[in-house]
Design a protein around this motif. Structure first.
Motif, PDB file in Angstrom:
ATOM      1  N   ILE A 446      21.885  -5.905   9.905  1.00 54.40           N
ATOM      2  CA  ILE A 446      20.862  -6.914  10.183  1.00 54.40           C
ATOM      3  C   ILE A 446      20.076  -7.178   8.902  1.00 54.40           C
ATOM      4  O   ILE A 446      19.674  -6.239   8.206  1.00 54.40           O
ATOM      5  N   SER A 447      19.871  -8.429   8.594  1.00 53.10           N
ATOM      6  CA  SER A 447      19.090  -8.797   7.412  1.00 53.10           C
ATOM      7  C   SER A 447      17.609  -8.831   7.798  1.00 53.10           C
ATOM      8  O   SER A 447      17.205  -9.607   8.663  1.00 53.10           O
ATOM      9  N   ILE A 629      19.569 -21.863   8.706  1.00 54.28           N
ATOM     10  CA  ILE A 629      18.574 -22.352   9.668  1.00 54.28           C
ATOM     11  C   ILE A 629      17.630 -21.196   9.963  1.00 54.28           C
ATOM     12  O   ILE A 629      18.062 -20.069  10.190  1.00 54.28           O
ATOM     13  N   SER A 630      16.340 -21.487   9.957  1.00 53.79           N
ATOM     14  CA  SER A 630      15.348 -20.479  10.326  1.00 53.79           C
ATOM     15  C   SER A 630      14.551 -21.010  11.507  1.00 53.79           C
ATOM     16  O   SER A 630      13.955 -22.089  11.427  1.00 53.79           O
ATOM     17  N   ILE A 631      14.581 -20.288  12.606  1.00 58.41           N
ATOM     18  CA  ILE A 631      13.870 -20.719  13.812  1.00 58.41           C
ATOM     19  C   ILE A 631      12.412 -20.293  13.688  1.00 58.41           C
ATOM     20  O   ILE A 631      12.101 -19.100  13.613  1.00 58.41           O
ATOM     21  N   LYS A 678      23.797 -19.420   7.921  1.00 60.77           N
ATOM     22  CA  LYS A 678      22.997 -18.223   8.226  1.00 60.77           C
ATOM     23  C   LYS A 678      21.870 -18.636   9.173  1.00 60.77           C
ATOM     24  O   LYS A 678      21.066 -19.506   8.847  1.00 60.77           O
ATOM     25  N   LEU A 679      21.843 -17.993  10.335  1.00 60.72           N
ATOM     26  CA  LEU A 679      20.826 -18.315  11.338  1.00 60.72           C
ATOM     27  C   LEU A 679      19.849 -17.152  11.455  1.00 60.72           C
ATOM     28  O   LEU A 679      20.258 -16.001  11.604  1.00 60.72           O
ATOM     29  N   GLY A 680      18.566 -17.451  11.365  1.00 63.12           N
ATOM     30  CA  GLY A 680      17.567 -16.393  11.469  1.00 63.12           C
ATOM     31  C   GLY A 680      16.331 -16.856  12.210  1.00 63.12           C
ATOM     32  O   GLY A 680      16.234 -18.008  12.652  1.00 63.12           O
ATOM     33  N   VAL A 681      15.395 -15.943  12.351  1.00 59.06           N
ATOM     34  CA  VAL A 681      14.111 -16.226  12.996  1.00 59.06           C
ATOM     35  C   VAL A 681      13.015 -15.828  12.032  1.00 59.06           C
ATOM     36  O   VAL A 681      13.067 -14.749  11.424  1.00 59.06           O
ATOM     37  N   ARG A 702      19.314 -12.074  11.582  1.00 62.85           N
ATOM     38  CA  ARG A 702      18.516 -12.291  10.359  1.00 62.85           C
ATOM     39  C   ARG A 702      17.067 -12.528  10.787  1.00 62.85           C
ATOM     40  O   ARG A 702      16.790 -13.449  11.557  1.00 62.85           O
ATOM     41  N   LEU A 703      16.156 -11.693  10.309  1.00 65.41           N
ATOM     42  CA  LEU A 703      14.745 -11.796  10.665  1.00 65.41           C
ATOM     43  C   LEU A 703      13.905 -11.906   9.400  1.00 65.41           C
ATOM     44  O   LEU A 703      14.182 -11.242   8.406  1.00 65.41           O
TER      45      LEU A 703
END
Length: 756
Positions: A446-447, A629-631, A678-681, A702-703
C-alpha cells in the motif's frame, strides 16, 4: 470645526476638571456641561456600570431626580445596546430604533436625536456617554469623533475614582476558581499541558491628556522607528528560512508597520490633545469597532495583524516592553491571548511553548500557518478565556476535540496525563515503522503518502517514512501573500520542495482558491455573489477564468521541476473538457520553454482530484489521458450529501462509512480496473483507522494523509488481509447492515485490529 479642534477644545477644559480637588460626582457633573456646551447639545448624560446595571450617573438636560435612579441592563434600550456591542449609535429619530426604550422619570420624551459612544477600559464597556437634541438630526462625524475621544479620557477618571465594579473592569471573580471547560475552534490539532501565560499584559494608560503635544508626537515617531526596526530584524532572523510562506507572512506584517494612513490617524489623535499611548489606543478602539462590522474572514485576519502591531507600538512608547516571549518561559506553558500575530509567535521558545489558546482566531489566520509549522496545538474562539483564567493556572489543551480545561481536577489531570503518555508510547511505536514498507498480511504493498502545504512540511517525509507527498496544496503560498506571488518566487518554492523530497514523488495540486479561501487581490464578481461558495466559483473554475494566474503557475511548476519528474493535479474537475483546458495551458507553457531551450522536467504526469460526483460518470472518457486520480473525500462527501461541511449542525450527521459513500467509491475503483491509472484517496477519511480499513476493503491501494496519521495507518495496514476485508465489504455493500460502522468495528475486533 474639525474633529481634532473640537476634541481638543473639550479636552483642554476636561484637563482642568480632572486636575481639580472636587469629588468624582462633581467632576462628572461638570463634564456633561462641558460636552453639552461644546457640541451645542441639549442633553449630555453619563451612565456607569454598577452591580451589573447601567446607572445614570450625571446628566445635563434630563431630570436631575433620575440620577442614580434610572438603571438599564446591558443590552436593554439604546444605552444598553451600546454597552453590550461596544458600538456607536447615531440616530436622528431615536424611537425608530428596534431597541428603543422610554424611561418616564428622565423626561426625555421631547428629545428626538440620539448619539452614544461606549466608555471602554481594558476592551470592556464600563459605561456609556450619550447626547440628545430636540430637533431630529444626526450628529456630525466631527461630533461623534469628539465624543469617542472624550469617552476615552472619562474611562481614566472613572477608573481612578473607583466608580465602577471590579467585574466591569474585567477583574476575575472567585467564581472562576474551580475546573472549567471551554469549547473552541480546532485550529491546529494536538495535545498540550502547561501553565497559563498571558502573551501580553495590557498596558494600562495612566495619563490620557497631553501636556505637550509636540513632545507626544516625538515619542510616537521614535516608537515607530523602533517598531519598524524590530520587524525588519525579525524578518531577517525568521527561523524557517528565506523565500517561503513565512517570509511572505512577515512581508504582509511589515506592510502594516510602514502604513502611512495608520501613523497619520495616530498623529491626528495626538493633535486632539491625547498622549501618545492614548492616541494609539484611541485609533485601535475605532479599528476594533469597525472590525465587528467586517464579515470577510481574511480581512478580519489582516486587521488582527494591525492589532498585534498596535500593541507592540504602545508597549514601546510606554516603556512597558516585555511580552511573555521577551521575559522568557520558565516552564511548560500554554499561551493565552485575544489574538496573536505570526511574528509574535515566532519569538517564543518552542521547547517551552506547548499550546496556544485564543479568544479570536480563524483557520485562515497567518498565526495558524506558523503554529502548524512549529507543531504547536492551537484552539481559537475560546470565549472570554482571558477573563476566566489566571496567570499560572493549569491548562489542558485538546486540539483534537477543540476543548480547553482550566484548572483541571486531579482525576481529569490523571486521565489526561495517561492519555498523553499512551500517545507518546504509540508515537514511539509508530516511529519504529518509519523505514518499514507497509505490506498487508497477504502481501499487498500500500502506498502511504502525506499531505503538505508549506515548505517546512516536507521535512516530515523523512520523519514519518511516507512514500511521498500525494497532495501539495500550492494555494498556501497565495493565501499568506499580500499580492499575487511572482512566478520566480513560485518556481523557487516548487524547486525547494522537490529538492527537500530527495527523489520521493510530490503531487502539486494547482491553486484551490475561492470559496472559503478568498484573496483580496483576486476578485471575481461572480464569486462575490456566490450563496454557496464551496460549490461556486473556485479552484480550477476560477483558475481557468484568470488565465494569467494559471499560466504563471504552469510556467513556475515546469521551471521549478526542471530535470525532475513533475506530477500535476487539477482540483474540482467536473467534466473532461475542464481537464483538457487546464492541460492545454501547461502544453502551451511547455512549448514556450522548449522554444527557448530551457531545461524541462524529465517527465510530466497529469491527474485530477475526483471531488465533484459528475466526474465519476465520465471517467471512461478521461481515463486514457490520466496518470493518476486522487479522490478528495472532504469535498466529495459534502457534495454527495448536499451537506456543507462548515455547518456545525451537519458536521457529524453524515458518516464516511455509510453505504452511499462506500458504494460510490467502489464504483470508481471498478471503473479504473484495466487502466494504468494510479487511484488513491486524499483527505481526512484515509487518515482515520476505521475509514482506512473500509478503503482497503474497496480496493484502494494509495492513501495521502496528514503526516501525524502516517504511522498509525502503516501499523494498521500490516495487520489487514485485503482479501478478507474485501470479501466482507462486498457482502456488506450488497446487503448493508443497519450500522456499517459497528459492523466494521466488530470485524476488526475479532481479528485484534484496533480501529479507534
Amino acid at each position: 470645526m474639525t474633529a481634532v479642534a473640537s476634541a481638543r477644545q473639550i479636552l483642554t477644559r476636561l484637563h482642568e476638571v480632572m486636575a481639580s480637588r472636587t469629588h468624582a460626582q462633581a467632576k462628572l457633573n461638570q463634564v456633561v456641561d462641558i460636552i453639552g456646551e461644546a457640541l451645542d447639545s441639549e442633553v449630555c448624560s453619563i451612565y456607569l456600570l454598577r452591580e451589573g446595571m447601567l446607572e445614570l450617573f450625571a446628566t445635563r438636560g434630563l431630570n436631575q431626580a433620575a440620577v442614580h435612579v434610572t438603571r438599564l441592563g446591558v443590552g436593554e434600550g439604546l444605552t444598553g445596546t451600546i454597552a453590550q456591542n461596544i458600538e456607536t449609535l447615531n440616530l436622528d429619530e431615536a424611537a425608530t430604533h428596534p431597541e428603543f426604550q422610554y424611561k418616564s422619570e428622565t423626561g426625555e420624551e421631547k428629545f428626538h436625536s440620539f448619539a452614544g459612544v461606549p466608555i471602554v477600559r481594558r476592551e470592556r464597556a464600563i459605561g456609556v456617554l450619550t447626547v440628545q437634541h430636540v430637533e431630529p438630526r444626526k450628529y456630525a462625524e466631527v461630533e461623534i469623533e469628539a465624543l469617542q475621544t472624550v469617552a476615552m479620557v472619562l474611562a481614566e477618571l472613572i477608573h481612578n475614582a473607583g466608580l465602577v465594579d471590579a467585574e466591569a473592569l474585567g477583574q476575575r471573580s472567585e467564581a472562576h476558581s474551580g475546573q472549567e471547560v471551554i469549547e473552541g475552534l480546532r485550529l491546529v490539532k494536538g495535545l498540550a499541558l502547561g501553565k497559563a501565560v498571558f502573551h501580553q499584559p495590557r498596558v494600562h494608560i495612566e495619563q490620557t491628556v497631553a501636556e505637550d503635544v509636540e513632545a507626544e508626537r516625538e515619542r510616537v515617531y521614535l516608537a515607530f522607528d523602533r517598531m519598524r526596526e524590530q520587524i525588519d530584524n525579525m524578518a531577517k532572523q525568521a527561523e524557517f528560512g528565506t523565500g517561503g510562506e513565512h517570509e511572505q507572512v512577515l512581508e504582509t506584517y511589515k506592510m502594516f508597520a510602514y502604513d502611512e494612513g495608520w501613523s497619520r490617524r495616530i498623529n491626528e489623535a495626538i493633535d486632539s490633545g491625547l498622549t501618545a499611548e492614548a492616541a494609539i489606543e484611541r485609533v485601535q478602539q475605532r479599528t476594533r469597532m469597525r472590525m465587528r462590522e467586517i464579515q470577510d474572514p481574511l480581512l478580519q485576519d489582516r486587521m488582527h495583524d494591525l492589532e498585534d502591531l498596535a500593541n507592540r507600538l504602545i508597549r514601546i512608547v510606554s516603556g512597558q516592553l516585555e511580552t511573555a516571549a521577551q521575559k522568557g518561559l520558565s516552564q511548560d506553558s500554554v499561551l493565552v491571548a485575544k489574538n496573536l500575530g505570526p511574528a509574535e509567535l515566532l519569538e517564543y521558545d518552542k521547547r517551552r511553548l506547548k499550546g496556544v489558546v485564543l479568544e479570536e482566531g480563524s483557520l485562515t489566520a497567518h498565526v495558524v500557518i506558523v503554529a502548524r509549522a512549529m507543531g504547536v496545538p492551537v484552539i481559537g474562539r475560546a470565549r472570554n478565556v482571558r477573563g476566566k483564567v489566571r496567570e499560572g493556572d493549569e491548562m489542558l489543551v485538546d486540539g483534537d476535540a477543540g476543548k480547553v480545561t482550566l484548572r483541571p481536577s486531579s482525576s481529569v489531570l490523571s486521565a489526561f496525563e495517561a492519555r498523553f503518555a499512551r500517545n507518546k508510547e504509540k508515537q514511539a511505536e509508530y516511529a519504529k515503522l518509519r523505514d518499514v514498507e507497509p505490506f498487508t498480511r497477504d502481501g499487498e504493498r500500500i502506498s502511504v503518502m502525506m499531505n503538505a502545504g508549506l515548505r517546512d512540511d516536507v521535512g516530515m517525509l523523512a520523519m514519518t517514512g511516507a512514500d511521498g507527498i500525494g497532495l501539495y496544496r500550492t494555494e498556501f503560498q497565495f493565501l499568506v501573500s499580500s499580492a499575487l506571488p511572482q512566478r520566480e518566487r513560485q518556481a523557487r518554492l516548487y524547486r525547494d520542495v522537490l529538492e527537500a523530497a530527495k527523489g520521493k514523488p510530490v503531487v502539486f495540486r494547482t491553486v484551490d482558491i475561492g470559496g472559503d479561501k478568498t484573496l483580496p487581490y483576486i476578485s471575481s464578481e461572480t464569486a462575490k455573489e456566490d450563496e454557496n461558495p464551496a460549490m461556486g466559483w473556485r479552484a480550477l473554475r476560477l483558475a481557468l477564468e484568470r488565465e494569467g494566474l494559471m499560466k504563471a503557475q504552469a510556467r513556475a511548476l515546469l521551471e521549478g521541476a526542471a530535470g525532475r519528474e513533475l506530477n500535476v493535479m487539477f482540483p474540482m474537475v467536473a467534466e473532461p473538457w475542464e481537464f483538457d483546458a487546464a492541460k492545454e495551458v501547461f502544453d502551451q507553457q511547455l512549448a514556450h520553454l522548449k522554444k527557448r531551450k530551457h531545461q524541462l522536467p524529465s517527465a510530466i504526469n497529469y491527474g485530477v482530484m475526483l471531488e465533484v460526483p459528475s466526474l465519476a460518470e465520465t471517467l471512461d472518457l478521461l481515463l486514457p489521458r490520466l496518470s493518476f486520480i486522487s479522490i478528495g473525500t472532504n469535498d466529495l462527501t459534502q457534495f454527495l450529501f448536499a451537506a456543507d461541511r462548515a455547518n456545525p449542525m451537519l458536521a457529524e450527521r453524515y458518516d464516511w462509512v455509510s453505504p452511499s459513500i462506500l458504494r460510490f467509491l467502489r464504483r470508481v475503483v471498478q471503473n479504473c480496473v484495466g487502466h494504468p491509472v494510479k487511484l488513491g484517496v486524499c483527505g481526512e477519511m484515509g487518515g482515520r483507522r476505521l475509514e482506512a480499513l473500509a478503503l482497503l476493503g474497496l480496493g484502494i491501494r494509495r492513501l495521502s494523509i496528514t503526516p501525524a496519521a502516517v504511522g498509525p495507518i502503516k501499523e494498521l495496514i500490516r495487520k489487514v488481509d485485503t482479501r478478507e476485508i474485501g470479501q466482507a465489504m462486498s457482502g456488506w455493500l450488497a446487503s448493508p447492515p443497519a450500522d456499517m460502522r459497528a459492523a466494521l468495528q466488530a470485524w476488526a475486533e475479532e481479528r485484534g485490529i484496533e480501529v479507534e
